[in-house]
Scaffold this active site. Structure first.
Site, mmCIF file in Angstrom:
data_model
loop_
_atom_site.group_PDB
_atom_site.id
_atom_site.type_symbol
_atom_site.label_atom_id
_atom_site.label_comp_id
_atom_site.label_asym_id
_atom_site.label_seq_id
_atom_site.Cartn_x
_atom_site.Cartn_y
_atom_site.Cartn_z
ATOM 1 N N GLU A 1 1.059 24.414 18.888
ATOM 2 C CA GLU A 1 0.349 23.007 18.624
ATOM 3 C C GLU A 1 1.097 22.109 19.654
ATOM 4 O OE1 GLU A 1 -0.451 25.902 14.473
ATOM 5 O OE2 GLU A 1 0.684 25.172 16.047
ATOM 6 N N LYS B 1 11.612 29.449 -4.814
ATOM 7 C CA LYS B 1 11.887 28.484 -5.505
ATOM 8 C C LYS B 1 12.019 29.425 -6.753
ATOM 9 C CE LYS B 1 9.412 24.587 -8.058
ATOM 10 N NZ LYS B 1 8.346 23.836 -8.489
ATOM 11 N N TRP C 1 15.455 25.496 -4.839
ATOM 12 C CA TRP C 1 14.958 26.207 -3.264
ATOM 13 C C TRP C 1 15.809 27.185 -2.914
ATOM 14 C CZ3 TRP C 1 10.020 25.877 -3.359
ATOM 15 C CH2 TRP C 1 8.645 25.190 -3.484
ATOM 16 N N THR D 1 -3.011 30.168 17.714
ATOM 17 C CA THR D 1 -1.990 30.646 16.805
ATOM 18 C C THR D 1 -1.832 32.703 16.832
ATOM 19 O OG1 THR D 1 -3.155 30.453 14.766
ATOM 20 C CG2 THR D 1 -2.380 28.630 15.844
#
Length: 555
Positions: free
Chosen positions: A334, A449, A454, A191
């Site tokens: 992944e 937030k 949100w 990653t």
């Protein structure tokens, strides 16, 4: 009742043999700056066999790691095929990582031999003293004597070899082993390490094989296609294209180090590219070049975009101006890495709002992938409204991160936290429709937030980039004394265009809810990018905290 079917292992060598024989006449075009040098899949197969023999001579007799430090070119493709097929493990090093991350990933992966492009040999030489496991360096292309001497200087380096000279006298065929376990590692990828150290994923022969098959069916490419592979072979398994091409026979255009809009446009015109793969920033640069300088992309029908959300304005511009369909792909390192593709359902009318709605989603999950949404109160329904973190599992999804035993307890705990009872936690938040289309609102770490509600930074970015004067925009959450957090919009204006922050704010008035519109705006020259071309929001937040941005609050 047992089946009567045969159970040969699913190996990379099977893909290699198929692609380099059945599709032997398909081509690999490597861009040189003065045009393309062309080889065939059949010739790549011969080169792969010669490379395998040469690596055997240098001591690769089992599942040792062989690294690459290369651009996208025919030699890198040969390594992608030959190294796993001989039973070794390919580790494509990300040339865009910081030196400390490069050293960490190379050492953590344990590579003993590295193949380096000549244009990257000098910078790699500066890392070599910190890589004591590397015994041999193979250089693809001519290099100056001083660079060769620098590569040979560390005591642990037993030899520096010219790629073509090394393989020149080797046999044209290799007895690819068939006793490899399909679940053994075939390749490694790390990653990008935006949070903590990069994490290693060890792909298996089986995972790469099934991923290639799933993508080949879903993409619909064929031997009639020519695919421009801009996504680097050192990033996220190259989106599987080296192996997908062996299945489909699609010819490949490898841009090497020529990733700027002008040479990409030239490749598309001269080589009659029909499909492409790359991140939105690449396609945005190409679009601006085509609009300003012109170019012939009439042969192109599909551009696959991934790595980050593709702005809807970019998709509509390519379709309306150049009749090119942009298809979003969603995935992660992944998961080998493609998990969904945004082809619209067959029943939608082309150009309708329903059609565009599906194209703007992250796509429909591929066959073989299972997905679920997990919220605070458990698994959420697929109804297009319930929100949760996307979790997935399947034959090309990793079940853990690679550990070489050097990790601390804290690092191991962080690695384990990414999994939930056999499911991979993606960190992406969104909804799913009843027909399996994913609509992501944000990364869990990037969602804003504000006052208990949100706000999707991605939705705001897409809306801002719809303005004709905006080249790029990135939105991050910053501290606010009243609302806890509020969005900060950073904007890059197109060359020759003008737009005030007040104008951009007003532009959003009928596109997002009023309370979501940012109060804070900043003009920047370029949105910082990670090593794989994603917006580096961590760096933007740090620049804001350090007072480096000229933040305006238009009244």
């Amino acid at each position: 009742m047992k089946s009567t079917m045969q159970t040969p292992p699913l190996l990379i060598s099977s893909l290699l043999r198929f692609g380099t024989t059945v599709h032997a006449k398909s081509k690999v075009h490597t861009w040189t700056g003065d045009g393309a040098r062309t080889t065939t899949f059949g010739e790549v197969g011969v080169q792969g066999a010669q490379l395998a023999h040469a690596l055997r001579r240098l001591g690769i007799t089992g599942d040792q790691r062989v690294a690459t430090f290369m651009w996208n070119n025919a030699e890198h493709l040969a390594a992608y095929l030959a190294i796993p097929s001989m039973g070794a493990v390919l580790h494509a090093l990300n040339i865009r990582l910081f030196p400390e991350q490069l050293i960490y990933t190379a050492r953590h992966g344990g590579s003993e031999i590295v193949i380096v492009d000549n244009t990257l040999a000098e910078p790699f030489g500066k890392l070599l003293a910190h890589l004591p496991e590397i015994r041999h360096v193979i250089v693809n292309g001519p290099i100056p004597d001083d660079v060769r001497a620098a590569l040979a200087e560390p005591e642990h380096v037993e030899g520096v070899h010219d790629y073509l000279e090394l393989i020149a006298n080797e046999p044209h065929e290799f007895d690819w082993p068939t006793d490899i376990d399909e679940n053994d590692a075939s390749s490694m990828c790390y990653t990008s390490g935006t949070t903590g150290k990069p994490k290693g994923v060890a792909y298996s022969h089986r995972s790469n094989y099934t991923h290639a098959m799933g993508c080949a069916v879903s993409l619909g490419f064929s031997a009639e296609d020519t695919t421009l592979v801009v996504v680097p072979l050192f990033h996220a398994n190259a989106w599987g294209f080296p192996y997908i091409s062996m299945v489909t026979g699609s010819s490949l255009v490898m841009p090497d180090r020529f990733l700027q809009p002008e040479p990409l446009a030239q490749m598309m015109a001269e080589l009659k590219v029909t499909c492409g793969s790359g991140v939105p920033t690449i396609w945005n640069g190409l679009l601006q070049h085509l609009d300003s300088a012109g170019g012939d992309v009439s042969s192109c029908r599909i551009l696959m975009s991934g790595g980050s959300a593709c702005p809807p304005a970019l998709m509509t511009s390519f379709k309306e101006r150049y009749d090119v369909d942009m298809i979003q792909g969603w995935g992660m390192t992944e998961i080998s890495p493609v998990g969904s593709l945004s082809f619209p359902p067959a029943h939608t009318e082309p150009g309708s709002e329903d059609d565009w709605s599906h194209r703007r989603s992250q796509g429909k999950i591929l066959p073989g992938i299972e997905a679920r949404l997990v919220g605070d109160d458990g698994v959420q329904p697929w109804n297009g409204e319930a929100v949760g973190e996307l979790e997935i599992r399947g034959p090309w999804v990793t079940g853990s991160y690679y550990s070489n035993g050097s990790e601390t307890d804290e690092e191991l705990a962080d690695m384990e936290s990414k999994f939930d009872d056999g499911w991979l936690r993606t960190g992406d938040v969104g909804t799913m429709t009843e027909t399996g289309y994913i609509r992501l609102s944000d990364r869990s770490k990037d969602v804003i937030k504000s006052g208990g509600e949100w706000i999707s930074s991605v939705d705001l970015e897409n809306a801002i980039m719809g303005h004709p004067a905006v080249a790029e925009a990135s939105v991050v959450g910053v501290p606010d004394p009243k609302w806890e957090e509020r969005p900060l919009a950073t904007v890059v204006i197109k060359e020759g265009q003008e737009a005030t922050m007040a104008e951009l704010r007003d532009y959003l008035s009928d596109k997002v809810a009023k309370w979501q519109i940012p109060e804070r705006w900043a003009l920047i020259e370029e949105v910082p990018k990670t090593s794989v071309g994603k917006f580096d929001k961590k760096l933007l937040r740090q620049r804001y905290a350090d007072g480096e941005l000229d933040v305006q609050q238009p009244s």
